[in-house]
Design an enzyme around this catalytic site. Structure first.
Site, PDB file in Angstrom:
ATOM      1  N   HIS A 323       0.851  -1.186   0.000  1.00 42.30           N
ATOM      2  CA  HIS A 323       0.000   0.000   0.000  1.00 42.30           C
ATOM      3  C   HIS A 323       0.884   1.232   0.000  1.00 42.30           C
ATOM      4  CE1 HIS A 323      -3.033   2.947   1.344  1.00 42.30           C
ATOM      5  NE2 HIS A 323      -3.924   2.085   0.910  1.00 42.30           N
ATOM      6  N   ASP A 380      -8.039  -4.210  -0.678  1.00 41.32           N
ATOM      7  CA  ASP A 380      -8.504  -4.618  -2.004  1.00 41.32           C
ATOM      8  C   ASP A 380      -8.362  -6.114  -2.228  1.00 41.32           C
ATOM      9  OD1 ASP A 380      -9.069  -1.937  -2.945  1.00 41.32           O
ATOM     10  OD2 ASP A 380      -6.915  -1.632  -3.011  1.00 41.32           O
TER      11      ASP A 380
END
Length: 448
Positions: A323, A380
């Protein structure tokens, strides 16, 4: 505050608060930059007068080291894996709260009382219908129009029906606009989905909860009854909570930038939806599903694909790991994994991709390549699996994301407008083009 939250970074921040300014020195001069300490996390250097006093500007592609605002909405500590809305840990909100309660918290600053939440719920529930004239708006799009394009266009198009939304200095008008947006965005999203699959539009039902109403509008048809599964609705509500805000990301910064021109809320949110559409932002969960489907189609050899991801000469990358901000675990990922298990059990959906995802996660979390680079599963990685199990096509994943992020965008827009520090967004640049040169007429220009 818990001991876990008192990191070394926080101690360093407290020490920096004892200093009034930092000094930038260069050959021929110096300038003092006042400190802007946060309650937790980063301390900023105020460079507001840097150019006027030194002739310099900062250069920071992607704004990874630039604070464009102060904010009291969301706190994110990427090194420690902490996410809080208005001070409340995401883990507690995910366990105890509802999406509308979290929306109220983000927008208005505090958890609502029972009376406040009931009033908010009532306002949202009775604004879910969109104007009937918008049926022709949806009908005008081609059948293969991407639902995000339809959603962005529909959102800004709604402003034409509500001229009072242009008056952003009227608190009452702003509040009505907020309630309308939260109520109507699921209807717009559902109708964009129905348009894409050639089914009749389904009107909202005010007897259903927020997530259940969205599911009904998406999947019901006039020819038969449709009963919303309670566990599926709860999982979708949880997903919306986890997506509700995430500090100054691409789409949120877009909403603030557009809003800084005193653009109305409909147009500002439409701009945020367009930013979210990007595959590097809201489209990341779709990329995860594409990756998992590719692995399954290839026979499910997890190690082969892990090795490809580690090969510097191979362009393949494992979507859903790592991330931009989190350099530790993504706190949302742990919460959402359990929700994925519940949805798969409730829907009876094919769990082959989920099984591959679990194996892939296990291999990656025990591989030194991923550990040393802090490539942990992010939100996600599992959110796309939930959307898929519910029955959403991949083109609808980001629409659902937009519904979840809406209260965060609204909260950031309100905060931006109310801040004394706010100016119309106007970044500087470092020009690297041609120096001044004279115009040459076309007959005197050499070929090649």
């Amino acid at each position: 505050m818990s001991d876990h939250a008192r990191s070394d970074g926080e101690t360093a921040t407290a020490e920096r608060r004892a200093t009034d300014a930092a000094t930038l020195n260069w050959t021929g001069g110096s300038v003092e930059l006042p400190l802007v300490p946060g309650v937790e996390g980063d301390t900023g250097l105020d460079i507001g007068k840097l150019r006027s006093e030194s002739g310099f500007i900062t250069y920071d592609p992607g704004y990874g080291n630039t604070g464009a605002c102060t904010s009291a909405i969301t706190y994110l500590d990427g090194e420690s894996g902490i996410l809080r809305y208005r001070g409340y840990p995401i883990e507690q909100l995910a366990e105890h709260s509802s999406f509308l309660e979290v929306a109220y918290l983000l927008i208005w600053g505090d958890l609502p009382t029972r009376a406040q939440l009931d009033a908010f719920h009532n306002e949202v529930t009775h604004h879910t219908l969109i104007r009937e004239e918008m049926r022709s708006f949806f009908d005008s799009f081609p059948t293969d129009a991407h639902p995000m394009a339809v959603l962005a266009a529909g959102t800004v198009g709604m402003s034409t029906f509500y001229p009072d939304s242009q008056n952003i200095s009227d608190p009452a008008a702003v509040e009505v606009t907020i309630n309308r947006l939260i109520a109507k965005l699921p209807t717009l999203a559902a109708w964009s989905f129905k348009k894409a699959i050639g089914q009749p539009y389904v009107y909202p039902r005010n007897d259903l909860g927020y997530a259940a109403n969205l599911l009904h509008m998406m999947f019901a048809v006039p020819s038969e009854d449709y009963e919303v599964d309670r566990q599926v609705a709860e999982a979708l509500d949880l997903l919306l909570i986890l997506h509700a805000d995430h500090e100054q990301n691409c789409s949120t910064s877009t909403v603030r930038m557009v809003g800084s021109a005193h653009t109305n809320l409909y147009a500002s949110i439409s701009a945020g939806i367009s930013a979210l559409w990007g595959p590097l932002h809201g489209g990341a969960n779709e990329a995860v599903i594409n990756t998992l489907e590719r692995i399954v189609a290839d026979g499910g050899d997890i190690q082969k694909w892990v090795d490809k991801a580690k090969d510097p000469n191979d362009a393949f990358r494992l979507a859903g790991f790592g991330h931009r901000v989190y350099k530790n675990f993504d706190p949302r990922a742990t919460i959402i994994k359990g929700a994925a298990e519940r949805v798969l059990a409730a829907t009876g959906a094919d769990d082959q991709l989920f099984e591959v995802a679990q194996r892939l996660e296990d291999v990656a979390l025990n591989d030194e390549y991923f550990i040393s680079r802090k490539l942990y599963p992010n939100v996600d990685f599992y959110s796309g699996l939930i959307y898929r199990a519910i029955g959403f096509p991949k083109t609808m994943f980001t629409n659902c994301f937009a519904i979840g992020r809406l209260p965060g965008w609204i909260a950031q827009w309100r905060e931006m407008l109310g801040a004394e520090e706010t100016k119309i967004g106007r970044p500087r640049q470092v020009y690297v083009g041609e120096p001044a040169r004279d115009y040459v007429t076309i007959d005197q220009r050499a070929d090649g």
